[in-house]
Scaffold this active site. Structure first.
Site, PDB file in Angstrom:
ATOM      1  N   HIS A   1     -23.659 -23.100 -42.787  1.00  0.00           N
ATOM      2  CA  HIS A   1     -22.984 -23.612 -41.596  1.00  0.00           C
ATOM      3  C   HIS A   1     -22.352 -22.512 -40.758  1.00  0.00           C
ATOM      4  O   HIS A   1     -22.034 -22.757 -39.585  1.00  0.00           O
ATOM      5  CB  HIS A   1     -21.916 -24.634 -41.993  1.00  0.00           C
ATOM      6  CG  HIS A   1     -22.461 -26.006 -42.218  1.00  0.00           C
ATOM      7  ND1 HIS A   1     -23.113 -26.363 -43.375  1.00  0.00           N
ATOM      8  CD2 HIS A   1     -22.465 -27.112 -41.437  1.00  0.00           C
ATOM      9  CE1 HIS A   1     -23.485 -27.634 -43.296  1.00  0.00           C
ATOM     10  NE2 HIS A   1     -23.119 -28.106 -42.129  1.00  0.00           N
ATOM     11  N   GLY A   2     -22.142 -21.329 -41.302  1.00  0.00           N
ATOM     12  CA  GLY A   2     -21.573 -20.276 -40.477  1.00  0.00           C
ATOM     13  C   GLY A   2     -21.072 -19.108 -41.298  1.00  0.00           C
ATOM     14  O   GLY A   2     -20.826 -19.231 -42.508  1.00  0.00           O
TER      15      GLY A   2
END
Length: 489
Positions: free
Chosen positions: A325-326
């Protein structure tokens, strides 16, 4: 190019639809596919033409790997490893370089300069999509196709930027069907409905409540700790914003695909109705959950192993899901948080009976709300401050009317260390609370978009009026365009 712009709605989309079906009507199916491929690459390059080279290089390398499997070259495992290393290396360089350098600097006292590489558009999505294609080809579940069909599978513009994450076997056969090139009134009508519903979710609901998020999560920069109501209000606002923004994009993508007679898989199934965290992951970002299950959790051993090993497999899967997700340690902690909730559910199911439905929902939704703080907060300090506010450690903020009405109760609580203040200016108006309550009703009372059209859609004046209303309201809201939360992912 964003879906929620005038350029896309009134120029790009009509031109692509007209050209695609005109070529199909002339029985130039190959030309129609090439036209759709060119339009998809233009759509991707519209943001920054430089990264067109990146996606084309990724497509070519992965196609050559798949071609090697199709032609039966030796050393299949070596070819598989090479394909995986290329994809993960590409993702690692652009997405995680600064995270790795910053971590090394913090741990070892180094002073290595950050590279500040611009994250290419949709690299997380098209990389995972191609990893799945390479693995499926290695397993022998795909059939050979031409390079332009493979490129169209990767770059098909409705799902390119933020999913759904599709499989080779789902898409390539659809591009080859003759009826995919025949204009369908029903598919265009249903697709337009999906698109307008997604536009309404994004432009009206998600963007409408986004203004309530920043004042809470940015308050620490002003030396202000969010109170109980502020913390919960900001957290719920972001929880709903993420859902309506991302599911809105997915609805628009599914609708656009349907206009081209292409069916994209369901990606959201009313996730906030879930009564367990396991059920949540079957309803939220379904195609990502499917990828993590099929290409990570099951290869690690899945649930067909000892219970301790199963717990390890769950946590490893969620940690890597959080990292996907990041490039931020708070997102890794978000994955660990979800892994821990899955652990609790597994242990509870072994030791206790299931909770009553409403209680199970309340527990699950509360856990999800706490986890969303990790997604939105820029650092751990902000996360802890908001969590403390949600637990009441930063004090409570209640309206003056309640204080006057429940004065003795407030005095007793104050004597026992629970302090109350007047409602902060940010929460003085009731509009914010009304919006959040309306969002809660929407996510609990209404079915998912796919179910709405499968059950209720019939060509009628009522549906035409609903379409027109969504179109007018959604398009009028585009005077201030905002990116989707998963736009640069």
């Amino acid at each position: 190019m964003l879906f929620n712009t005038y350029e896309f709605i009134f120029a790009f989309l009509p031109a692509v639809l007209a050209g695609y079906f005109l070529l199909g009507r002339l029985r130039l199916t190959l030309a129609a596919r090439l036209y759709l491929l060119a339009a998809s690459l233009f759509f991707y390059a519209y943001w920054n033409p430089v990264y067109l080279v990146l996606i084309l290089s990724s497509i070519l390398v992965n196609y050559l790997v798949c071609l090697g499997f199709w032609r039966g070259v030796g050393r299949r495992k070596a070819l598989l490893v090479a394909g995986l290393v290329f994809n993960l290396g590409l993702l690692g360089v652009f997405k995680y370089t600064d995270m790795a350098i910053g971590t090394a600097n913090g741990l070892f006292g180094l002073h290595l300069p950050l590279q500040h590489l611009t994250l290419p558009l949709a690299i997380s999505f098209f990389t995972f999509q191609q990893i799945a294609a390479v693995v499926d080809t290695y397993r022998g579940t795909t059939r050979p196709c031409a390079l332009h069909d493979y490129a169209l599978f990767v770059s098909f513009f409705p799902q390119l930027i933020a999913g759904p994450i599709v499989h080779y076997t789902e898409m390539v056969p659809q591009f080859r069907r003759l009826r995919a090139f025949v204009f369908s009134n029903r598919n265009v009508a249903i697709g337009a409905g999906f698109f307008l519903m997604g536009l309404f979710k994004k432009a009206i609901i998600a963007d409408g409540i986004a203004a309530y998020v920043g004042p809470v999560f940015g308050a620490l920069s002003y030396d202000h700790l969010p109170s109980f109501i502020e913390a919960w209000g900001g957290t719920l606002a972001y929880t709903f914003q993420v859902y309506f923004d991302f599911s809105g994009y997915t609805d628009m993508a599914i609708g656009l695909g349907r206009m081209f007679n292409i069916r994209l898989p369901l990606n959201f199934d009313s996730p906030y109705k879930s009564r367990s965290i396991r059920e949540f992951w079957r309803r939220w970002h379904i195609t990502l959950s499917r990828f993590l299950r099929d290409y990570l959790y099951i290869p690690l051993g899945g649930s067909r192993c000892s219970f301790p090993r199963r717990l390890f497999n769950v946590m490893a899967t969620m940690l890597l899901g959080g990292l996907w997700h990041g490039a931020n340690w708070t997102l890794v902690l978000w994955g660990a948080f979800h892994g821990a909730m899955l652990w609790i559910q597994l242990l509870w199911s072994k030791l206790h009976r299931p909770l009553p439905g409403p209680v199970a929902w309340a527990v699950t939704f509360t856990g999800l709300a706490f986890s969303m703080v990790l997604v939105r907060a820029p650092d751990l300090a902000t996360t802890m401050a908001v969590w403390k506010g949600m637990l009441g450690f930063n004090g409570f903020a209640l309206p003056l009317k309640l204080l006057h009405k429940w004065g003795p109760v407030a005095a007793w609580l104050a004597d026992h260390g629970v302090t109350f203040t007047t409602l902060a200016p940010y929460w003085r108006r009731s509009k914010e609370i009304q919006h959040l309550a309306a969002c809660l009703v929407l996510v609990l009372a209404f079915p998912n978009s796919q179910e709405i059209f499968a059950r209720y859609f019939r060509p009628s004046r009522l549906w035409a009026f609903a379409y027109a209303a969504c179109a007018v309201v959604g398009i009028l809201a585009l005077t201030k365009v905002s990116e989707f939360l998963y736009f640069r992912f």
